[in-house]
Design a protein around this motif. Structure first.
Motif, mmCIF file in Angstrom:
data_model
loop_
_atom_site.group_PDB
_atom_site.id
_atom_site.type_symbol
_atom_site.label_atom_id
_atom_site.label_comp_id
_atom_site.label_asym_id
_atom_site.label_seq_id
_atom_site.Cartn_x
_atom_site.Cartn_y
_atom_site.Cartn_z
ATOM 1 N N GLU A 263 -8.471 -4.854 3.007
ATOM 2 C CA GLU A 263 -7.621 -5.376 2.539
ATOM 3 C C GLU A 263 -5.601 -4.761 3.143
ATOM 4 O O GLU A 263 -5.342 -3.363 2.399
ATOM 5 C CB GLU A 263 -7.036 -4.724 1.139
ATOM 6 N N HIS A 264 -5.509 -4.952 4.662
ATOM 7 C CA HIS A 264 -4.128 -4.017 5.035
ATOM 8 C C HIS A 264 -4.630 -2.281 4.891
ATOM 9 O O HIS A 264 -2.922 -1.667 4.494
ATOM 10 C CB HIS A 264 -3.165 -4.250 4.809
ATOM 11 N N PHE A 265 -5.653 -1.526 5.239
ATOM 12 C CA PHE A 265 -6.202 -0.525 4.915
ATOM 13 C C PHE A 265 -5.562 0.251 3.630
ATOM 14 O O PHE A 265 -4.985 0.922 3.323
ATOM 15 C CB PHE A 265 -5.102 0.269 6.242
ATOM 16 N N GLY A 266 -5.110 -0.331 2.330
ATOM 17 C CA GLY A 266 -4.816 0.177 1.188
ATOM 18 C C GLY A 266 -2.985 -0.441 1.057
ATOM 19 O O GLY A 266 -2.276 -0.314 -0.574
ATOM 20 N N ASN A 267 -2.638 -0.782 2.192
ATOM 21 C CA ASN A 267 -1.168 -1.303 2.130
ATOM 22 C C ASN A 267 -0.722 -2.390 0.819
ATOM 23 O O ASN A 267 -0.087 -2.730 -0.104
ATOM 24 C CB ASN A 267 -0.609 -1.932 3.363
ATOM 25 N N MET A 268 -2.041 -3.370 0.437
ATOM 26 C CA MET A 268 -1.851 -4.919 -0.812
ATOM 27 C C MET A 268 -2.146 -3.913 -1.971
ATOM 28 O O MET A 268 -0.925 -4.923 -2.635
ATOM 29 C CB MET A 268 -2.486 -5.662 0.443
ATOM 30 N N TYR A 269 -2.682 -3.327 -1.983
ATOM 31 C CA TYR A 269 -2.935 -2.458 -3.450
ATOM 32 C C TYR A 269 -1.749 -1.836 -3.451
ATOM 33 O O TYR A 269 -1.847 -2.116 -4.412
ATOM 34 C CB TYR A 269 -4.799 -2.093 -2.963
ATOM 35 N N ALA A 270 -1.092 -1.120 -2.404
ATOM 36 C CA ALA A 270 -0.291 -0.198 -2.985
ATOM 37 C C ALA A 270 0.511 -1.232 -3.612
ATOM 38 O O ALA A 270 1.545 -0.209 -4.212
ATOM 39 C CB ALA A 270 0.340 0.701 -1.801
ATOM 40 N N LEU A 271 1.318 -2.149 -2.611
ATOM 41 C CA LEU A 271 2.435 -3.294 -3.166
ATOM 42 C C LEU A 271 2.366 -3.380 -4.389
ATOM 43 O O LEU A 271 2.779 -3.865 -5.331
ATOM 44 C CB LEU A 271 3.183 -3.765 -2.180
ATOM 45 N N LEU A 272 0.815 -4.179 -4.455
ATOM 46 C CA LEU A 272 0.591 -4.513 -6.026
ATOM 47 C C LEU A 272 0.322 -3.668 -7.202
ATOM 48 O O LEU A 272 1.366 -4.223 -8.248
ATOM 49 C CB LEU A 272 -1.294 -4.700 -5.785
ATOM 50 N N ALA A 273 0.521 -2.390 -7.128
ATOM 51 C CA ALA A 273 0.661 -1.159 -7.882
ATOM 52 C C ALA A 273 1.746 -1.092 -8.801
ATOM 53 O O ALA A 273 2.559 -1.051 -9.278
ATOM 54 C CB ALA A 273 0.316 0.097 -6.798
ATOM 55 N N HIS A 274 2.932 -1.322 -7.014
ATOM 56 C CA HIS A 274 4.443 -1.078 -7.375
ATOM 57 C C HIS A 274 4.770 -2.052 -8.371
ATOM 58 O O HIS A 274 5.153 -2.143 -9.363
ATOM 59 C CB HIS A 274 5.064 -0.952 -6.295
ATOM 60 N N VAL A 275 4.398 -3.678 -8.046
ATOM 61 C CA VAL A 275 4.344 -5.090 -8.703
ATOM 62 C C VAL A 275 4.246 -5.027 -10.002
ATOM 63 O O VAL A 275 5.241 -5.062 -11.070
ATOM 64 C CB VAL A 275 3.620 -6.358 -7.975
ATOM 65 N N TRP A 277 3.346 -2.289 -12.378
ATOM 66 C CA TRP A 277 4.198 -1.209 -13.190
ATOM 67 C C TRP A 277 5.407 -1.926 -13.209
ATOM 68 O O TRP A 277 5.681 -1.668 -14.691
ATOM 69 C CB TRP A 277 4.342 -0.057 -11.812
ATOM 70 N N ALA A 278 6.062 -2.528 -12.657
ATOM 71 C CA ALA A 278 7.336 -3.535 -12.754
ATOM 72 C C ALA A 278 6.819 -4.285 -14.032
ATOM 73 O O ALA A 278 8.135 -4.393 -14.606
ATOM 74 C CB ALA A 278 7.702 -4.370 -11.239
ATOM 75 N N LEU A 279 5.886 -5.148 -13.945
ATOM 76 C CA LEU A 279 4.981 -5.454 -15.020
ATOM 77 C C LEU A 279 4.957 -5.407 -16.641
ATOM 78 O O LEU A 279 4.194 -6.230 -17.176
ATOM 79 C CB LEU A 279 4.150 -6.621 -13.804
ATOM 80 N N GLY A 280 5.051 -3.756 -16.007
ATOM 81 C CA GLY A 280 4.558 -3.496 -17.679
ATOM 82 C C GLY A 280 3.288 -3.315 -17.539
ATOM 83 O O GLY A 280 2.626 -2.944 -18.606
ATOM 84 N N LYS A 281 2.480 -3.490 -16.355
ATOM 85 C CA LYS A 281 0.892 -3.596 -16.236
ATOM 86 C C LYS A 281 0.660 -1.352 -16.285
ATOM 87 O O LYS A 281 -0.223 -1.727 -14.902
ATOM 88 C CB LYS A 281 0.086 -4.467 -15.541
ATOM 89 N N GLN A 282 1.122 -1.379 -16.671
ATOM 90 C CA GLN A 282 0.380 0.427 -16.017
ATOM 91 C C GLN A 282 -0.535 0.918 -16.143
ATOM 92 O O GLN A 282 -1.207 1.685 -14.870
ATOM 93 C CB GLN A 282 0.498 1.471 -17.272
ATOM 94 N N SER A 283 -1.731 0.250 -17.193
ATOM 95 C CA SER A 283 -3.041 0.309 -16.361
ATOM 96 C C SER A 283 -3.569 -0.287 -14.978
ATOM 97 O O SER A 283 -4.419 0.174 -14.422
ATOM 98 C CB SER A 283 -4.313 0.446 -17.615
ATOM 99 N N ALA A 284 -3.725 -1.573 -14.873
ATOM 100 C CA ALA A 284 -3.665 -2.276 -13.375
ATOM 101 C C ALA A 284 -2.932 -1.419 -12.236
ATOM 102 O O ALA A 284 -3.326 -1.547 -11.003
ATOM 103 C CB ALA A 284 -3.011 -3.831 -13.502
ATOM 104 N N ALA A 285 -1.877 -1.148 -12.646
ATOM 105 C CA ALA A 285 -1.281 -0.040 -11.695
ATOM 106 C C ALA A 285 -1.633 0.692 -11.095
ATOM 107 O O ALA A 285 -2.125 0.925 -9.912
ATOM 108 C CB ALA A 285 1.118 -0.327 -12.062
ATOM 109 N N GLU A 286 -2.169 1.431 -11.691
ATOM 110 C CA GLU A 286 -3.015 3.324 -12.092
ATOM 111 C C GLU A 286 -4.230 2.728 -11.294
ATOM 112 O O GLU A 286 -4.236 3.234 -10.007
ATOM 113 C CB GLU A 286 -3.257 3.717 -13.305
#
Length: 360
Positions: A263-275, A277-286
């Motif tokens: 997965e792009h060596f984590g880049n996609m997951y990192a961006l997903l975390a920020h997205v 978090w902005a959606l209010g999905k704190q557990s998913a972001a973590e």
């Protein structure tokens, strides 16, 4: 019979079923050298073919060694990729008889350029790529495409975005002219990333759409289409289309996972975390940022790991965990300056220092 009708994958299955390892290796070697077959071949399929061959038979087929190294490269196992490349070089130096030895040696040089670019060794990547281009025949579409793309990556790492855009455009044009549109998907995604860096978001979105179209096989998105998720996710996140950004990233991750592509060596997951978090999905972001850091560290590439730690720090700031962010900032300030740009990390450092100033 199968090969006479261009049914290379069926020919491989038949050859493996005979139990004659050397014969099967010969058939697999011919299959992967066929542009149409290799450009549509899933990583998992090629790995399954190699797994059915004895190691000594693979070592006696330099093309298989080369493509085995590239497979590990694509899946993020850099140690294995480098080891296989070194074993191949040693075999060639030891006098392994093969009519394509000279050509393979040139491709080994090209692969060294690829590996250097990913590690962020910008000067080495440019040098290897330019040397490889000087020795590659104009008719070598695969080699020309790869080296132009590597130059693009190296220029992008150095912040030379105009040069990077030209190099990627050249790689894409060469690939499509040779009928390798499917294989060009990742290069088109790289071009979109450069366009994002240039602030050309609408153009980058159109480029993402082009990449997705190229990745269709029989009307179905291939695993390589998953690469589109990263640049498209960035654009949608920038436009505050958060739900669409999340969907693009999740769909991309699922496609890559189906093809056993990292997965792009984590880049996609990192961006997903920020997205998220902005959606209010704190557990998913973590959960996503933990996965990003895990993947980045598993790749054993300092540049990738540094980006993941910066993403982790930005999420800490959003969570109000300034003590952890400050620890990262202090450590970052002691790291040596690399060849590649660290603008993302440096901007993260600025955010931490500003947050600290506001508390004083």
């Amino acid at each position: 019979l199968f090969e006479e009708h261009d049914l290379d994958s069926d020919a491989v299955k038949h050859a493996l079923a005979t139990g004659r390892a050397t014969y099967a290796a010969d058939v697999i070697e011919r299959a992967v050298l066929d542009i149409a077959t290799w450009s549509k071949l899933e990583v998992a399929t090629f790995r399954s073919w190699l797994a059915q061959l004895p190691p000594d038979v693979v070592r006696s087929h330099p093309w298989l060694q080369l493509f085995a190294s590239r497979t590990e490269y694509v899946t993020g196992d850099w140690r294995a990729a480098t080891r296989l490349l070194e074993e191949l070089e040693e075999s060639l130096r030891s006098g392994l008889a093969h009519p394509d030895s000279e050509q393979i040696e040139k491709l080994v040089l090209a692969d060294r350029a690829s590996y250097a670019a990913v590690r962020g060794e910008v000067a080495e990547a440019m040098g290897y790529a330019q040397e490889a281009l000087a020795h590659l025949a104009v008719s070598d579409a695969i080699g020309q495409t790869r080296m132009r793309a590597i130059l693009g990556v190296a220029h992008a790492r150095a912040g030379q975005v105009s040069e990077a855009a030209r190099a990627f455009a050249g790689a894409i044009e060469t690939a499509q002219a040779a009928g390798m549109g499917f294989a060009a998907v990742i290069f088109v995604c790289h071009l979109a990333e450069v366009q994002i860096a240039q602030g050309k978001l609408h153009l980058a979105k159109a480029t993402c759409d082009e990449a997705r179209a190229l990745g269709m096989v029989g009307g179905v998105p291939s695993s390589h289409s998953g690469f589109v998720g990263l640049p498209e996710g960035r654009i949608l996140y920038e436009w505050n289309q958060l739900s669409a950004a999340e969907k693009s990233l999740v769909d991309g991750l699922n496609l890559l996972g189906a093809g056993q592509i990292p997965e792009h060596f984590g880049n996609m997951y990192a961006l997903l975390a920020h997205v998220q978090w902005a959606l209010g999905k704190q557990s998913a972001a973590e959960e996503a940022i933990q996965r990003a850091v895990q993947l980045a560290q598993g790749g054993n590439i300092p540049r990738i790991s540094a980006l993941a730690r910066a993403d982790r720090t930005r999420l800490w700031l959003a969570q109000g965990r300034l003590d952890l962010a400050a620890t990262w900032a202090d450590k970052f300030c002691t790291t040596p300056e690399p060849q590649y740009l660290r603008d993302y990390e440096e901007l993260t450092l600025v955010r931490v220092r500003l947050a600290q100033t506001r508390l004083e």
